[in-house]
Scaffold this motif. Structure first.
Motif, PDB file in Angstrom:
ATOM      1  N   MET B   1      -0.127 -21.050   2.273  1.00  0.00           N
ATOM      2  CA  MET B   1      -0.067 -19.576   2.398  1.00  0.00           C
ATOM      3  C   MET B   1       0.608 -19.201   3.721  1.00  0.00           C
ATOM      4  N   GLU B   2       1.586 -18.315   3.631  1.00  0.00           N
ATOM      5  CA  GLU B   2       2.287 -17.877   4.848  1.00  0.00           C
ATOM      6  C   GLU B   2       1.464 -16.829   5.600  1.00  0.00           C
ATOM      7  N   PRO B   3       1.474 -16.883   6.931  1.00  0.00           N
ATOM      8  CA  PRO B   3       0.798 -15.806   7.669  1.00  0.00           C
ATOM      9  C   PRO B   3       1.461 -14.459   7.386  1.00  0.00           C
ATOM     10  N   LYS B   4       0.642 -13.436   7.321  1.00  0.00           N
ATOM     11  CA  LYS B   4       1.157 -12.081   7.046  1.00  0.00           C
ATOM     12  C   LYS B   4       1.185 -11.311   8.362  1.00  0.00           C
ATOM     13  N   ILE B   5       2.310 -10.716   8.658  1.00  0.00           N
ATOM     14  CA  ILE B   5       2.435  -9.961   9.908  1.00  0.00           C
ATOM     15  C   ILE B   5       1.720  -8.618   9.755  1.00  0.00           C
ATOM     16  N   ILE B   6       0.955  -8.286  10.775  1.00  0.00           N
ATOM     17  CA  ILE B   6       0.221  -7.012  10.771  1.00  0.00           C
ATOM     18  C   ILE B   6       0.796  -6.125  11.861  1.00  0.00           C
ATOM     19  N   ARG B   7       1.171  -4.936  11.497  1.00  0.00           N
ATOM     20  CA  ARG B   7       1.659  -3.983  12.518  1.00  0.00           C
ATOM     21  C   ARG B   7       0.686  -2.809  12.568  1.00  0.00           C
ATOM     22  N   PHE B   8      -0.025  -2.717  13.665  1.00  0.00           N
ATOM     23  CA  PHE B   8      -0.997  -1.630  13.808  1.00  0.00           C
ATOM     24  C   PHE B   8      -0.280  -0.296  13.946  1.00  0.00           C
ATOM     25  N   THR B   9      -0.713   0.672  13.165  1.00  0.00           N
ATOM     26  CA  THR B   9      -0.250   2.040  13.403  1.00  0.00           C
ATOM     27  C   THR B   9      -1.061   2.586  14.572  1.00  0.00           C
ATOM     28  N   TRP B  10      -0.637   3.719  15.106  1.00  0.00           N
ATOM     29  CA  TRP B  10      -1.391   4.250  16.246  1.00  0.00           C
ATOM     30  C   TRP B  10      -2.783   4.679  15.806  1.00  0.00           C
ATOM     31  N   GLU B  12      -4.561   3.064  13.595  1.00  0.00           N
ATOM     32  CA  GLU B  12      -5.363   1.842  13.536  1.00  0.00           C
ATOM     33  C   GLU B  12      -5.768   1.396  14.932  1.00  0.00           C
ATOM     34  N   VAL B  13      -4.877   1.559  15.914  1.00  0.00           N
ATOM     35  CA  VAL B  13      -5.234   1.241  17.297  1.00  0.00           C
ATOM     36  C   VAL B  13      -6.342   2.180  17.759  1.00  0.00           C
ATOM     37  N   ALA B  14      -6.208   3.458  17.421  1.00  0.00           N
ATOM     38  CA  ALA B  14      -7.228   4.437  17.820  1.00  0.00           C
ATOM     39  C   ALA B  14      -8.581   4.089  17.191  1.00  0.00           C
ATOM     40  N   LEU B  15      -8.552   3.649  15.942  1.00  0.00           N
ATOM     41  CA  LEU B  15      -9.792   3.277  15.256  1.00  0.00           C
ATOM     42  C   LEU B  15     -10.393   2.030  15.909  1.00  0.00           C
ATOM     43  N   LEU B  16      -9.535   1.075  16.218  1.00  0.00           N
ATOM     44  CA  LEU B  16     -10.024  -0.144  16.879  1.00  0.00           C
ATOM     45  C   LEU B  16     -10.651   0.202  18.219  1.00  0.00           C
TER      46      LEU B  16
END
Lengths: 90, 329
Positions: B1-10, B12-16
């Motif tokens: 399985m290939e790693p999947k790239i994750i790009r946080f939206t702003w 998602e960053v705010a939620l984190l």
């Protein structure tokens, strides 16, 4: 009896608090004022020391890794760490 | 399985960030491993390729035998096999080598490697690193105030943030750090934590380390017992102690006699309260002898020269006192 003793202690404590509260309030207020004063002095101190602080090498400051790159003899990882990675295999 | 790239939206960053801010001051990775993996990965991700990247100087080009250019280092957040982590790579080089002990342990051995054993990327998964740390008896944690200062705070990846800021002095960070170490805990929230404290972790040295961390914790706590808000003058000595303890918690300096000799003198001095902890003062300059003390602590075989150590520490105390203006009104 336990209930009366407990009530007696509670009432006694409340009386103490009632008597002490003006003093307590002024002490709290005094500490808060003193803390604010130190806070202002600290801000001034940080401004004042900035130029001498910036002269300190990064390597001497907090959050610095005191190590240089080394020639590694082995890149193999230990057996027990290999087993840990295996735990996460699909 | 290939790693999947994750790009946080702003968002998602705010939620984190919000989830992070709702944590207790110190939270074990085990309490919420998925959240901890995201926070730790994001913290490391933000530092890669910047002046605050402590991994960079240990990532070498296999062919040139030189460190890869800092500017060539990039990171991507990824998901793979249900794990959240990051991939670190160089745009200049696909055959990398790591040049510090223990760093290979924290990089996934299968998906990071080329067939010839060099690394095409560094795949790092905090959840796996958590297990590795646990196997050494160490608990990985998130520290809310640290994260608020760096990952989710005023940290600008393009600037030398850790170089210029006073956060560790102002906030008496040595007390928090020693409190963690004495309990067998280490934070994992950035490249410093990963390369300086976790790579090469060795439980054999931790009994002595926790003893020294306990001494530091009790000495600083005792020093500030009467000072609800200490002055900067009073915070320099604890800061110095914190830097020495941080070194001792790094595998290359584990159980270092020279560090311990300097620590002993610093702890003796702080117990004497020569810089009163609760005196309101304005400090006019940072003591130059601080650098001398740190360099002494890193000098092998300095411990048979206690007079040199004593003189340096006394010099720093005198510098601080001379540079402190007392403000009584």
């Amino acid at each position: 009896m336990i209930e009366n003793t407990s009530a007696g202690v509670l009432i006694g404590a409340m009386n103490l608090l009632a008597v002490g509260s003006p003093l307590l309030a002024s002490q709290v207020s005094h500490v808060a004022t003193a803390d604010q004063k130190v806070e202002k002095l600290n801000l001034a101190s940080l401004k004042s020391i900035e130029s001498t602080w910036l002269k300190v090498p990064m390597a001497c400051k907090a959050r610095n890794f005191d190590a240089s790159p080394v020639e590694l003899e082995s890149k193999a990882i230990s057996f027990h760490i290999q087993n840990i990675y295996k735990l996460f295999e699909a | 399985m290939e790693p999947k790239i994750i790009r946080f939206t702003w968002e998602e960053v705010a939620l984190l960030r919000r989830r992070f801010e709702n944590l207790a001051e110190v939270t074990s990775f085990d309490a919420d491993i998925k959240l901890a993996s995201r926070v730790a990965s994001y913290g490391i991700f933000r530092e890669i390729g910047t002046v605050n990247d402590e991994l960079a100087r240990f990532i070498f080009d296999f062919e040139t035998a030189k460190p890869v250019r800092l500017e060539s280092l990039k990171a991507e957040l990824i998901e793979w096999n249900g794990l959240f982590g990051l991939r670190v790579f160089s745009t200049d080089c696909q055959r990398l080598e790591l040049r510090t002990k223990g760093l290979y342990d924290v990089v996934h051995p299968e998906i990071s490697k080329n067939e010839d054993g060099t690394l095409q990327s560094l795949y790092i998964f905090p959840e796996i690193i958590n297990k590795i740390a646990q196997s050494e008896g160490i608990e990985l944690v998130l520290v809310k105030s640290w994260g608020a200062n760096s990952i989710f705070g005023g940290f600008d990846p393009s600037k030398g943030y850790y170089q210029t800021n006073f956060w560790e002095i102002e906030n008496n960070d040595a007390l928090k750090f020693s409190n963690l170490i004495r309990q067998g805990k280490i934070a994992l929230m950035g490249t410093h934590d990963l390369v300086a404290h976790i790579a090469g972790l060795d439980k054999g040295h931790w009994p002595l380390l926790t003893v020294n961390a306990e001494r530091v914790y009790q000495a600083i706590r005792s020093y500030f017992m009467s000072a609800s808000r200490p002055s900067i003058s009073a915070l320099i000595l604890p800061y110095t102690i914190g830097v020495v303890l941080d070194d001792l918690a790094q595998p290359p300096s584990y159980s270092s006699k020279n560090h311990i000799a300097v620590l002993d003198e610093l702890l003796l001095k702080i117990s004497k309260n020569e810089i009163p902890a609760n005196l309101p003062t304005l400090l006019t300059q940072f003591p130059g002898s601080f650098e001398k003390i740190i360099k002494l602590s890193r000098t092998p075989n300095i411990e048979p020269q206690p007079t040199v150590i004593k003189a340096a520490v006394s010099e720093m105390i005198q510098e601080i006192l001379k540079a402190s203006l007392i403000k009584l009104t």
